[in-house]
Design a protein around this motif. Structure first.
Motif, PDB file in Angstrom:
ATOM      1  N   ARG A  19      12.113  18.133  38.931  1.00  0.00           N
ATOM      2  CA  ARG A  19      11.222  17.053  39.409  1.00  0.00           C
ATOM      3  C   ARG A  19       9.986  16.727  39.269  1.00  0.00           C
ATOM      4  NH1 ARG A  19      10.139  16.184  45.705  1.00  0.00           N
ATOM      5  NH2 ARG A  19       9.272  17.472  45.421  1.00  0.00           N
ATOM      6  N   VAL A  20       9.257  16.185  38.590  1.00  0.00           N
ATOM      7  CA  VAL A  20       8.565  15.566  38.567  1.00  0.00           C
ATOM      8  C   VAL A  20       7.399  15.172  39.285  1.00  0.00           C
ATOM      9  CG1 VAL A  20       8.480  16.120  35.918  1.00  0.00           C
ATOM     10  CG2 VAL A  20       8.703  13.542  36.532  1.00  0.00           C
ATOM     11  N   SER A  21       6.808  14.708  39.064  1.00  0.00           N
ATOM     12  CA  SER A  21       6.041  14.202  40.798  1.00  0.00           C
ATOM     13  C   SER A  21       3.902  13.700  39.540  1.00  0.00           C
ATOM     14  CB  SER A  21       5.204  15.462  41.906  1.00  0.00           C
ATOM     15  OG  SER A  21       6.048  15.839  42.274  1.00  0.00           O
ATOM     16  N   CYS A  22       4.133  12.761  40.911  1.00  0.00           N
ATOM     17  CA  CYS A  22       2.943  11.614  40.610  1.00  0.00           C
ATOM     18  C   CYS A  22       2.014  11.264  41.856  1.00  0.00           C
ATOM     19  CB  CYS A  22       3.093  10.801  39.756  1.00  0.00           C
ATOM     20  SG  CYS A  22       1.551   9.670  39.458  1.00  0.00           S
ATOM     21  N   ALA A  23       0.162  12.695  41.160  1.00  0.00           N
ATOM     22  CA  ALA A  23      -0.191  11.847  42.853  1.00  0.00           C
ATOM     23  C   ALA A  23      -1.498  11.036  42.474  1.00  0.00           C
ATOM     24  CB  ALA A  23      -1.037  13.054  43.357  1.00  0.00           C
ATOM     25  N   ALA A  35       5.899   3.264  38.206  1.00  0.00           N
ATOM     26  CA  ALA A  35       6.805   3.195  37.305  1.00  0.00           C
ATOM     27  C   ALA A  35       6.292   4.798  36.724  1.00  0.00           C
ATOM     28  CB  ALA A  35       7.114   2.303  36.111  1.00  0.00           C
ATOM     29  N   TRP A  36       7.858   5.083  36.195  1.00  0.00           N
ATOM     30  CA  TRP A  36       7.457   6.088  34.802  1.00  0.00           C
ATOM     31  C   TRP A  36       8.027   5.794  33.807  1.00  0.00           C
ATOM     32  CZ3 TRP A  36       5.592  10.673  35.878  1.00  0.00           C
ATOM     33  CH2 TRP A  36       5.388  10.883  37.150  1.00  0.00           C
ATOM     34  N   VAL A  37       7.474   6.130  32.195  1.00  0.00           N
ATOM     35  CA  VAL A  37       7.236   5.900  30.987  1.00  0.00           C
ATOM     36  C   VAL A  37       7.293   7.081  30.606  1.00  0.00           C
ATOM     37  CG1 VAL A  37       6.753   4.344  29.226  1.00  0.00           C
ATOM     38  CG2 VAL A  37       6.432   3.674  31.592  1.00  0.00           C
ATOM     39  N   ARG A  38       8.631   6.972  29.257  1.00  0.00           N
ATOM     40  CA  ARG A  38       8.795   8.643  28.762  1.00  0.00           C
ATOM     41  C   ARG A  38       8.381   8.307  27.268  1.00  0.00           C
ATOM     42  NH1 ARG A  38      14.955  10.330  29.041  1.00  0.00           N
ATOM     43  NH2 ARG A  38      15.642   8.867  27.740  1.00  0.00           N
ATOM     44  N   GLY A  66      22.262   6.647  36.452  1.00  0.00           N
ATOM     45  CA  GLY A  66      23.360   7.744  37.354  1.00  0.00           C
ATOM     46  C   GLY A  66      22.801   9.122  37.015  1.00  0.00           C
ATOM     47  N   ARG A  67      21.425   9.773  36.259  1.00  0.00           N
ATOM     48  CA  ARG A  67      21.486  10.719  36.030  1.00  0.00           C
ATOM     49  C   ARG A  67      20.044  10.941  36.680  1.00  0.00           C
ATOM     50  NH1 ARG A  67      20.233  12.467  31.804  1.00  0.00           N
ATOM     51  NH2 ARG A  67      19.925  11.049  30.668  1.00  0.00           N
ATOM     52  N   PHE A  68      18.651   9.800  36.998  1.00  0.00           N
ATOM     53  CA  PHE A  68      17.813   9.990  36.883  1.00  0.00           C
ATOM     54  C   PHE A  68      17.353   9.148  38.758  1.00  0.00           C
ATOM     55  CE2 PHE A  68      15.443  10.937  33.068  1.00  0.00           C
ATOM     56  CZ  PHE A  68      16.381  12.388  32.736  1.00  0.00           C
ATOM     57  N   THR A  69      16.277   9.436  39.368  1.00  0.00           N
ATOM     58  CA  THR A  69      16.719   8.972  40.479  1.00  0.00           C
ATOM     59  C   THR A  69      15.104   8.661  40.921  1.00  0.00           C
ATOM     60  OG1 THR A  69      18.178   9.001  41.675  1.00  0.00           O
ATOM     61  CG2 THR A  69      16.700   8.510  42.952  1.00  0.00           C
ATOM     62  N   ILE A  70      14.139   7.378  40.886  1.00  0.00           N
ATOM     63  CA  ILE A  70      12.649   7.204  41.497  1.00  0.00           C
ATOM     64  C   ILE A  70      12.641   7.473  42.393  1.00  0.00           C
ATOM     65  CG2 ILE A  70      12.720   4.217  40.904  1.00  0.00           C
ATOM     66  CD1 ILE A  70      10.161   5.408  39.950  1.00  0.00           C
ATOM     67  N   TYR A  80       7.645  10.462  42.501  1.00  0.00           N
ATOM     68  CA  TYR A  80       8.568  11.784  42.299  1.00  0.00           C
ATOM     69  C   TYR A  80       9.576  10.868  40.517  1.00  0.00           C
ATOM     70  CZ  TYR A  80       6.764  13.680  46.445  1.00  0.00           C
ATOM     71  OH  TYR A  80       6.547  13.774  47.374  1.00  0.00           O
ATOM     72  N   LEU A  81       9.908  11.550  40.397  1.00  0.00           N
ATOM     73  CA  LEU A  81      11.265  11.145  40.290  1.00  0.00           C
ATOM     74  C   LEU A  81      12.401  12.954  39.012  1.00  0.00           C
ATOM     75  CD1 LEU A  81      12.432   9.331  37.411  1.00  0.00           C
ATOM     76  CD2 LEU A  81      11.424   9.807  35.772  1.00  0.00           C
ATOM     77  N   GLN A  82      13.273  12.450  40.559  1.00  0.00           N
ATOM     78  CA  GLN A  82      14.101  13.462  40.089  1.00  0.00           C
ATOM     79  C   GLN A  82      15.038  13.662  38.386  1.00  0.00           C
ATOM     80  OE1 GLN A  82      14.574  16.282  42.798  1.00  0.00           O
ATOM     81  NE2 GLN A  82      16.642  16.565  40.416  1.00  0.00           N
ATOM     82  N   MET A  83      14.956  14.267  38.483  1.00  0.00           N
ATOM     83  CA  MET A  83      16.198  14.207  37.433  1.00  0.00           C
ATOM     84  C   MET A  83      17.271  15.175  37.208  1.00  0.00           C
ATOM     85  SD  MET A  83      12.856  13.760  33.756  1.00  0.00           S
ATOM     86  CE  MET A  83      11.572  14.903  34.725  1.00  0.00           C
ATOM     87  N   ASN A  84      18.745  14.940  36.619  1.00  0.00           N
ATOM     88  CA  ASN A  84      19.365  15.880  36.854  1.00  0.00           C
ATOM     89  C   ASN A  84      20.306  15.450  35.368  1.00  0.00           C
ATOM     90  OD1 ASN A  84      19.414  16.160  39.281  1.00  0.00           O
ATOM     91  ND2 ASN A  84      20.411  14.533  40.835  1.00  0.00           N
ATOM     92  N   SER A  85      21.212  16.129  35.502  1.00  0.00           N
ATOM     93  CA  SER A  85      22.208  16.840  34.249  1.00  0.00           C
ATOM     94  C   SER A  85      21.021  16.129  32.664  1.00  0.00           C
ATOM     95  CB  SER A  85      23.090  15.554  34.246  1.00  0.00           C
ATOM     96  OG  SER A  85      24.229  15.136  35.725  1.00  0.00           O
ATOM     97  N   LEU A  86      20.385  16.988  32.443  1.00  0.00           N
ATOM     98  CA  LEU A  86      19.673  16.793  31.766  1.00  0.00           C
ATOM     99  C   LEU A  86      19.858  16.727  30.367  1.00  0.00           C
ATOM    100  CD1 LEU A  86      15.572  17.874  33.327  1.00  0.00           C
ATOM    101  CD2 LEU A  86      16.320  15.770  32.227  1.00  0.00           C
TER     102      LEU A  86
END
Length: 116
Positions: A19-23, A35-38, A66-70, A80-86
């Motif tokens: 899980r990554v965060s942004c303050a 938003a999240w951008v990579r 289905g894998r990431f949740t903002i 936040y960005l929860q990242m599963n099944s990376l």
């Protein structure tokens, strides 16, 4: 002044979670879409996900659906960005951005590396 500071990146094995965060500071966080951008090594920017002001509506790129949740906590001014099944192809610098009919402010990013 507007500041966006990402954290939580690191090295994770394929199939793992992170899980990554942004303050956020310097603006009324609850009034803006976020938003999240990579950006993967050697590649261009890829939009990942957007969330509306209240958090009730989210939009996700097909590549992570289905894998990431903002999500967001407006009381804590944090995104936040929860990242599963990376997967290894998720390796990238992950940026938090304020979405004001276009990304007008960006953080410096947090690096996520997916490797065994």
């Amino acid at each position: 002044q507007v500041q966006l500071v990402e954290s939580g990146g690191g090295l994770v094995q394929p199939g793992g979670s992170l899980r990554v965060s942004c303050a956020a500071s310097g603006f009324t966080f609850s009034s803006y879409y976020m938003a999240w951008v990579r950006q993967a090594p050697g590649k261009g920017l890829e939009w990942v996900s957007t969330i509306n002001t209240g958090g009730g509506s989210t939009y996700v790129a097909d590549s992570v659906k289905g894998r990431f949740t903002i999500s967001r906590d407006n009381a804590k001014n944090t995104l936040y960005l929860q990242m599963n099944s990376l997967k290894p192809e998720d390796t990238a610098l992950y940026y938090c951005a304020r979405d004001n009919y276009g990304m007008d402010y960006w953080g410096k990013g947090t690096l996520v590396t997916v490797s065994s």
